[in-house]
Enzyme design. Structure first.
Site, short mmCIF file in Angstrom:
data_model
loop_
_atom_site.label_atom_id
_atom_site.label_comp_id
_atom_site.label_asym_id
_atom_site.label_seq_id
_atom_site.Cartn_x
_atom_site.Cartn_y
_atom_site.Cartn_z
N GLN A 135 0.86 -1.19 0.00
CA GLN A 135 0.00 0.00 0.00
C GLN A 135 0.89 1.24 0.00
OE1 GLN A 135 -2.37 -0.03 3.56
NE2 GLN A 135 -2.40 2.20 3.56
N SER A 138 1.61 6.59 2.57
CA SER A 138 2.34 7.60 3.35
C SER A 138 3.51 8.17 2.58
CB SER A 138 2.87 6.99 4.64
OG SER A 138 1.82 6.68 5.50
N SER A 173 5.17 -1.24 4.04
CA SER A 173 5.49 -2.59 4.52
C SER A 173 5.52 -3.55 3.35
CB SER A 173 4.42 -3.08 5.51
OG SER A 173 4.27 -2.18 6.56
N GLU A 256 -8.07 -0.98 6.97
CA GLU A 256 -6.79 -1.04 7.66
C GLU A 256 -7.00 -1.06 9.17
OE1 GLU A 256 -4.14 2.36 7.05
OE2 GLU A 256 -2.46 1.04 7.51
N SER A 382 -2.00 6.79 13.90
CA SER A 382 -1.31 7.00 15.17
C SER A 382 -2.33 7.07 16.31
CB SER A 382 -0.51 8.30 15.12
OG SER A 382 -1.41 9.39 15.04
N GLU A 384 -2.92 9.39 18.17
CA GLU A 384 -3.61 10.68 18.16
C GLU A 384 -4.72 10.71 17.11
OE1 GLU A 384 -0.26 10.19 18.27
OE2 GLU A 384 -0.27 10.60 20.42
#
Lengths: 421, 378
Positions: A135, A138, A173, A256, A382, A384
């Protein structure tokens, strides 16, 4: 209230158990059970080959991607049957590591957005483990702020309709052994950030794609950087409309978080065993009042996650959709594991600093957990971002005030480019 | 796999919630906080009439003959409105003691009165400071009479009946402790009201001076029976705590949406959002652990001691976290007498100590997991 299977569930469980008993790679069982968090599940043989062999065997017998439709390589089983399979597969499930991204995130996105022809071409080899997917989301400048991504896709000027992609992805990954990638790009920097994105899939051996492993803080290299230099992608490998990439990416991200959060370990059973063996002043650590207090708090987090999962399974079993309580999984598991690992080292005294499978308790499991757990609190949303999601989607609180939502992407200040007045 | 309550059970819960919504407002709670009454008698009678008190008491003893699962859900609703009534003392404890260890005659004599609310029961265990141990039990039983002081009895002002743990033997072991039923309106009983952090429940020190007492269960079995009943009560109380946590979270959420500062709702600041998300996480974990406890309670599973301690530790932690952060989200207004935040703060901290403090339950949880049930929570 009960923890029993329905007759149909029991029959399915028996069938799965019998097949696993007859077919699983038993010579790997001990190694899989011993494996530390964050390290390769298998070291005695090529882990990728072992993973592919088990996945292929499952696919041939109809046990791969159980919940997918049959025409796409699945078995059209119910969500609850998928859960039962996971329980029965047990330690062998760790062999599925290389396929988690593909099966959990890329597959569902392709299923939702690709043409019928592509689905029939792409999904069966993904289900059977013959082809691996990664994927490509990011970027160095956009992790939590995914829509801030800068990898550009522009139409080729040769009239072919192809796209030419340049830029860089990061934290990918498994990119080093992937056959396909799901790639989100910016196709229009003149509109607000969420509106100028477009999703593609591409062969990872396309000319101009370069994968570089990242050496992580714990010394391992599970993540990669992926560079794109004038990579050509045919227009028919686009998922969704031009400019619809954000919407397409949400399919992936929702999957995800579900897939990463479910059934995550916190390391509690291992810590408890350790506290039975370790000593404080000649007595078992587990008898120390301070140790008990810490252990109890870890125990109820672990058990709360377990029974939250069972409430979700109950909903599935009744044909209902699990509630929002499922969103707490990764948030709780990641932080628990990190605290728990530090506590285990504390109990080892000054020697807790030693990270050596020969010397450290439980083969250095807690040192490995300590060193890998920071990533758990970041990857796949994350802590957050997950708190924002709970606050906004579950509790109904307002979204953040955003200064970047309505301005053209090219005018948004970035770390390297301050706002101009 | 069915870790959920049935639709019928949820429907009964909804009825109790509606009833309490009308009959137990913050003003009801404040009337007890600020007034002379030890509990709201009209509310208690209403709960008896609805079948809440008798839910888990068999019909043969004047109850409704539902199950402990329904009682768990009713407990959650009582906790949600921090009802100022002695349900925990009278039903989770006294009635449960009678059901677990009472003779036929004792059950017939007292259970119908507890179910109807005509009598209020309680449990007298605590003597002095610190975690209770058999050695600390100094109230003594001799020839059917009790002597000594239970220094802290919840609902002790209002109670008509007490189950009392008393010393019947020498030594510091559990076999020196037995249980007795005492009519608190009878001779030889004096009560002294106690000032506490939560005046919405009454507490008393009760002294016995040769008070007539009747054995409950066998001689020397007291500590063992009490431990079993405390486990059962802990699960029910954990549901109260989860109800309270849920409501404190809701209050904080509502205030965060409505209160403006710096030109925007404070609920749009991440400092507030993340605090609320963490409250939700704690409350959710506690609720799931309570479901596990409810299952153990209803089925009498061998895991019950582990499940009880798990539910209790988790729910105590969650209610304390939600109640204290509810004040934080409200800012200065949250610390005023006029706002209701302190009612939940008081109750969360009082319930954290009732039936044994958090550290006591933490220790018991690990002790019990050690005794062989670790797989249960793993």
């Amino acid at each position: 209230m009960d923890f029993d299977d329905t007759p149909q569930e029991a029959a399915f469980r028996a069938e799965a158990r019998a097949w696993i008993a007859a077919n699983a790679p038993k010579h790997l069982e001990d190694e899989l059970k011993r494996a530390s968090f964050g390290s390769s599940a298998v070291e005695s043989e090529d882990p990728l080959a072992a993973a592919k062999a088990w996945q292929k065997k499952k696919a041939e017998a109809g046990w791969a991607c159980l919940h997918w439709p049959k025409e796409y390589g699945g078995a059209a089983r119910s969500p609850i049957e998928r859960v039962i399979w996971g329980q029965e597969e047990g330690a062998y499930g760790a062999l599925s590591g290389p396929f988690i991204i593909g099966h959990g995130m890329c597959g569902p996105t392709v299923m939702a957005w690709a043409s019928e022809e592509h689905k029939r071409r792409l999904l069966p080899p993904l289900a059977s483990g013959e082809e691996i997917w990664c994927q490509l989301f990011s970027e160095p400048a956009g992790g939590s702020d995914l829509a801030g991504l800068r990898t550009r896709a522009v139409r080729a000027d040769d009239g072919s309709g192809d796209w030419i992609v340049s830029g860089q992805k990061i934290w990918t990954s498994g990119a080093q052994h992937s056959d396909w990638g799901l790639l989100i790009t910016r196709t229009d920097p003149d509109v607000p950030k969420h509106k100028g994105l477009t999703m593609f899939f591409l062969r990872m051996d396309s000319p101009g794609v370069e994968v570089r492993p990242i050496k992580q803080a714990n010394g391992a290299s599970g993540f990669n950087e992926v560079y794109f230099t004038d990579v050509r992608i045919p227009d028919d490998q686009r998922l969704g409309a031009v400019g619809q990439g954000w919407e397409v990416s949400l399919t992936t991200l929702m999957n995800e978080r579900l897939s990463i959060g479910s059934g995550m370990s916190t390391g509690f059973p291992e810590l408890f065993r350790f506290c039975m063996e370790a000593e404080i002043d000649g007595a078992p650590a587990v008898d120390d009042a301070a140790v008990r207090s810490r252990l109890a708090q870890f125990a109820v987090r672990q058990s709360g996650l377990k029974y939250t999962g069972m409430r979700a399974i109950t909903a599935l079993s009744k044909g209902e959709t699990p509630g929002p309580e499922n969103s707490i999984g990764k948030l709780v598991a990641g932080a628990t594991m990190q605290d728990l690992a530090a506590f285990a080292l504390d109990l080892q005294g000054e020697s807790g600093v030693v990270w050596d499978p020969e010397e450290s308790p439980q083969n250095g499991r807690f040192q490995a957990m300590l060193m890998r757990s920071p990533a758990t609190r970041i990857e796949g949303g994350s802590d957050e971002i997950l708190r924002n999601i709970i606050a906004e989607r579950v509790l109904g609180l307002p979204g953040d005030i955003r200064v970047d939502k309505t301005v053209p992407f090219k005018d948004i200040p970035t770390s390297g480019r301050a706002a101009t007045k | 796999m069915n870790l959920d309550f049935s639709d019928d059970q949820k429907q009964l819960q909804a009825q109790v919630r509606r009833f309490l919504g009308e009959r137990c407002t913050p003003a009801t709670v404040r009337a007890i906080l600020e007034g002379p009454e030890p509990f709201d008698r009209a509310l208690y009678a209403g709960l008896a009439e609805m079948g809440v008190l008798g839910a888990a008491i068999p019909e043969a003893y004047g109850g409704v003959g539902l199950s402990h699962l329904e009682l768990c859900l009713f407990a959650e609703e009582l906790g949600r409105v921090i009802a100022p009534v002695p349900v925990a003392s009278s039903i989770y404890l006294a009635a449960e003691f009678l059901l677990q260890a009472g003779s036929e005659a004792q059950k017939k004599a007292w259970l119908p009165k507890l179910a109807s609310g005509e009598a209020v029961g309680t449990f007298g265990l605590v003597e002095g400071q610190g975690r209770m141990t058999p050695a600390k039990v100094q109230v003594t039983a001799r020839d059917g009479r009790l002597t000594g002081t239970k220094t802290l009895v919840a609902d002790g002002i209002a109670a008509d009946l007490a189950v009392v743990a008393a010393r019947t033997g020498a030594g510091s072991g559990p076999e020196a402790v037995s249980l007795f039923l005492v009519d608190l309106n009878g001779p030889g009983v004096s009560r002294k009201p106690l000032e506490t952090i939560d005046p919405t429940r009454s507490y008393a020190a009760i002294s016995f001076d040769g008070a007539p007492a009747e054995a409950l269960g066998g001689t020397g079995d007291g500590w063992h029976i009490a431990s079993q009943v405390l486990d059962r009560a802990a699960i029910l109380m954990a549901f109260e705590q989860v109800g309270g946590a849920d409501h404190a979270l809701e209050m904080a959420r509502d205030y965060a949406l409505e209160r403006m500062a710096f030109g925007r709702p404070i609920g749009s600041f991440q400092a507030i959002k993340h605090m609320l998300a963490d409250m939700y996480v704690a409350a959710t974990l506690a609720r799931s652990n309570c479901f596990y406890g409810a299952w153990a309670l209803a089925t009498g599973a061998a895991e019950l001691p582990v499940a009880a301690a798990t539910a209790r530790v988790s729910a105590t932690t969650a209610f304390q976290q939600c109640a204290k952060n509810n004040i934080q989200v409200h800012g200065g207004m949250g610390f005023t007498w006029a706002f209701d935040c302190h009612l939940y703060y008081r109750r969360s901290n009082a319930l954290a100590l009732a039936l044994g403090s958090l550290s006591t339950w933490e220790s018991q949880l690990i002790e019990r997991m050690r005794a062989g049930n670790v797989e249960a929570a793993a």
